[in-house]
Design an enzyme around this catalytic site. Structure first.
Site, PDB file in Angstrom:
ATOM      1  N   LYS A 108       0.686  -1.231  -0.419  1.00  0.00           N
ATOM      2  CA  LYS A 108      -0.150  -0.649   0.307  1.00  0.00           C
ATOM      3  C   LYS A 108       0.810   1.256   0.248  1.00  0.00           C
ATOM      4  O   LYS A 108       0.505   2.520  -0.527  1.00  0.00           O
ATOM      5  CB  LYS A 108      -0.895  -0.096   1.078  1.00  0.00           C
ATOM      6  CG  LYS A 108      -1.332  -1.245   1.781  1.00  0.00           C
ATOM      7  CD  LYS A 108      -2.370  -1.308   3.161  1.00  0.00           C
ATOM      8  CE  LYS A 108      -2.616  -2.425   3.402  1.00  0.00           C
ATOM      9  NZ  LYS A 108      -3.068  -2.771   4.277  1.00  0.00           N
ATOM     10  N   GLY A 109       2.248   0.949   0.718  1.00  0.00           N
ATOM     11  CA  GLY A 109       3.014   2.533   0.780  1.00  0.00           C
ATOM     12  C   GLY A 109       2.636   3.059  -0.710  1.00  0.00           C
ATOM     13  O   GLY A 109       3.147   4.026  -0.396  1.00  0.00           O
TER      14      GLY A 109
ATOM     15  N   ASP B 290       7.738   3.045  -2.342  1.00  0.00           N
ATOM     16  CA  ASP B 290       7.680   3.792  -1.178  1.00  0.00           C
ATOM     17  C   ASP B 290       9.184   4.226  -0.713  1.00  0.00           C
ATOM     18  O   ASP B 290       9.661   5.196  -0.487  1.00  0.00           O
ATOM     19  CB  ASP B 290       6.702   3.395   0.217  1.00  0.00           C
ATOM     20  CG  ASP B 290       6.493   2.358   0.213  1.00  0.00           C
ATOM     21  OD1 ASP B 290       7.567   1.877   0.391  1.00  0.00           O
ATOM     22  OD2 ASP B 290       5.449   2.137   1.197  1.00  0.00           O
TER      23      ASP B 290
ATOM     24  N   ASP C 244      14.958  -0.481   1.053  1.00  0.00           N
ATOM     25  CA  ASP C 244      15.701  -1.050   1.381  1.00  0.00           C
ATOM     26  C   ASP C 244      16.686  -2.323   1.621  1.00  0.00           C
ATOM     27  O   ASP C 244      17.724  -1.719   1.027  1.00  0.00           O
ATOM     28  CB  ASP C 244      14.390  -1.608   3.398  1.00  0.00           C
ATOM     29  CG  ASP C 244      15.095  -1.897   4.350  1.00  0.00           C
ATOM     30  OD1 ASP C 244      15.402  -1.308   4.614  1.00  0.00           O
ATOM     31  OD2 ASP C 244      14.597  -2.370   5.218  1.00  0.00           O
TER      32      ASP C 244
ATOM     33  N   LYS D 142      17.542   4.018   1.352  1.00  0.00           N
ATOM     34  CA  LYS D 142      18.161   3.882   2.192  1.00  0.00           C
ATOM     35  C   LYS D 142      19.010   2.378   1.670  1.00  0.00           C
ATOM     36  O   LYS D 142      19.240   1.394   2.041  1.00  0.00           O
ATOM     37  CB  LYS D 142      17.519   2.573   3.256  1.00  0.00           C
ATOM     38  CG  LYS D 142      16.747   3.630   4.497  1.00  0.00           C
ATOM     39  CD  LYS D 142      16.076   2.161   5.214  1.00  0.00           C
ATOM     40  CE  LYS D 142      15.029   2.842   6.481  1.00  0.00           C
ATOM     41  NZ  LYS D 142      14.582   1.837   7.374  1.00  0.00           N
TER      42      LYS D 142
ATOM     43  N   PHE E 127      13.403   4.705  10.810  1.00  0.00           N
ATOM     44  CA  PHE E 127      12.303   3.890  10.820  1.00  0.00           C
ATOM     45  C   PHE E 127      11.412   5.221  10.147  1.00  0.00           C
ATOM     46  O   PHE E 127      10.766   6.484  10.975  1.00  0.00           O
ATOM     47  CB  PHE E 127      11.818   3.221  11.561  1.00  0.00           C
ATOM     48  CG  PHE E 127      10.207   2.223  10.769  1.00  0.00           C
ATOM     49  CD1 PHE E 127      10.816   1.294  10.145  1.00  0.00           C
ATOM     50  CD2 PHE E 127       9.151   2.902  10.984  1.00  0.00           C
ATOM     51  CE1 PHE E 127       9.716   0.626   9.561  1.00  0.00           C
ATOM     52  CE2 PHE E 127       8.029   1.884  10.901  1.00  0.00           C
ATOM     53  CZ  PHE E 127       8.379   1.409  10.260  1.00  0.00           C
TER      54      PHE E 127
ATOM     55  N   ARG F 274       0.446   6.283   7.445  1.00  0.00           N
ATOM     56  CA  ARG F 274       0.408   6.916   5.775  1.00  0.00           C
ATOM     57  C   ARG F 274      -0.214   7.972   5.535  1.00  0.00           C
ATOM     58  O   ARG F 274       0.371   8.433   4.453  1.00  0.00           O
ATOM     59  CB  ARG F 274      -0.300   6.004   5.056  1.00  0.00           C
ATOM     60  CG  ARG F 274      -0.060   3.498   5.492  1.00  0.00           C
ATOM     61  CD  ARG F 274      -0.777   2.987   4.594  1.00  0.00           C
ATOM     62  NE  ARG F 274      -0.426   1.980   4.966  1.00  0.00           N
ATOM     63  CZ  ARG F 274       0.345   0.825   4.943  1.00  0.00           C
ATOM     64  NH1 ARG F 274       1.524   1.201   3.988  1.00  0.00           N
ATOM     65  NH2 ARG F 274       0.629  -0.195   5.340  1.00  0.00           N
TER      66      ARG F 274
END
Ligand code: IMP
Ligand code: MG
Length: 180
Positions: free
Chosen positions: A41-42, A98, A101, A129, A150, A163
């Site tokens: 969903k990000g 989004d 990582d 990141k 985070f 969100r």
């Protein structure tokens, strides 16, 4: 544990950067059509905002993927919970994320889309990141590189919350102050 959300990247900065990314993509894909595939969903917020800033023809679709539990050895394997609904054969796909990582989700999804016959596959990520990477994946378009903290907002969640924040914030835990 108590925590606060501290603003890291403002709404105005994000807006400005997404406009720049859209302009770059419009230039790179001049005379072509792009197929944006947002990872739910990000990346939903970022995908829509980016689409608005691209001037070449755009189609939009979404996928939802989840990684298999960390206990499995098959690192890098993702389960597709929701697949694309239109054929991507011959399309110039830009996967929208989004945040990148470890890079596992996107490297698997790139393989999946290659098998579906996409003409080209690039990656646009609002955040990156780089310190956390365990794969070869390098996003082609990056909004902002962030430190290994985070972050939430603009689609990113902490336990499904935040969100909807219009900015990117970092979760700061207040040590020693236990919730009563
Ligand atoms: P990876 O690149 O496969 O490791 O996973 C990227 C996904 O992990 C992103 O799409 C997010 O859902 C999640 N993620 C990674 N870092 C963060 C963070 O700082 N905040 C919120 N979600 C994160
Ligand atoms: Mg995600």
């Amino acid at each position: 544990m108590n925590y606060t959300i501290q603003e890291m990247i403002s709404e105005a900065e994000i807006d400005k950067r997404i406009r720049e990314m859209g302009a770059q993509i419009s230039k790179d894909y001049e005379g072509k059509e792009v197929c944006l595939i947002g990872i739910l969903k990000g990346a939903s917020f970022f995908t829509c905002e980016l689409a608005k800033r691209i001037s070449v023809p755009v189609t939009i679709d979404f996928m939802h993927a989840s990684s298999y539990g960390s206990g499995t050895v098959s690192s890098g394997v993702v389960k597709i919970d929701k697949d694309v609904t239109v054929s991507i054969e011959g399309k110039n796909v830009i996967l929208c994320e989004d945040i990148v990582d470890t890079g596992r989700t996107l490297s698997s999804l790139k393989e999946v889309l290659k098998e579906k016959g996409a003409n080209s596959i690039k990656v646009a990520s609002l955040l990156d990141k780089p310190e956390r990477r365990v794969t070869e994946l390098t996003p082609d378009y990056v909004g902002f590189a962030v430190p290994n903290e985070f972050v939430v907002g603009y689609g990113l969640d902490y336990d499904q919350r935040y969100r909807n924040l219009p900015y990117i914030g970092t979760v700061v835990f207040e040590e020693g102050k236990e919730e009563g």
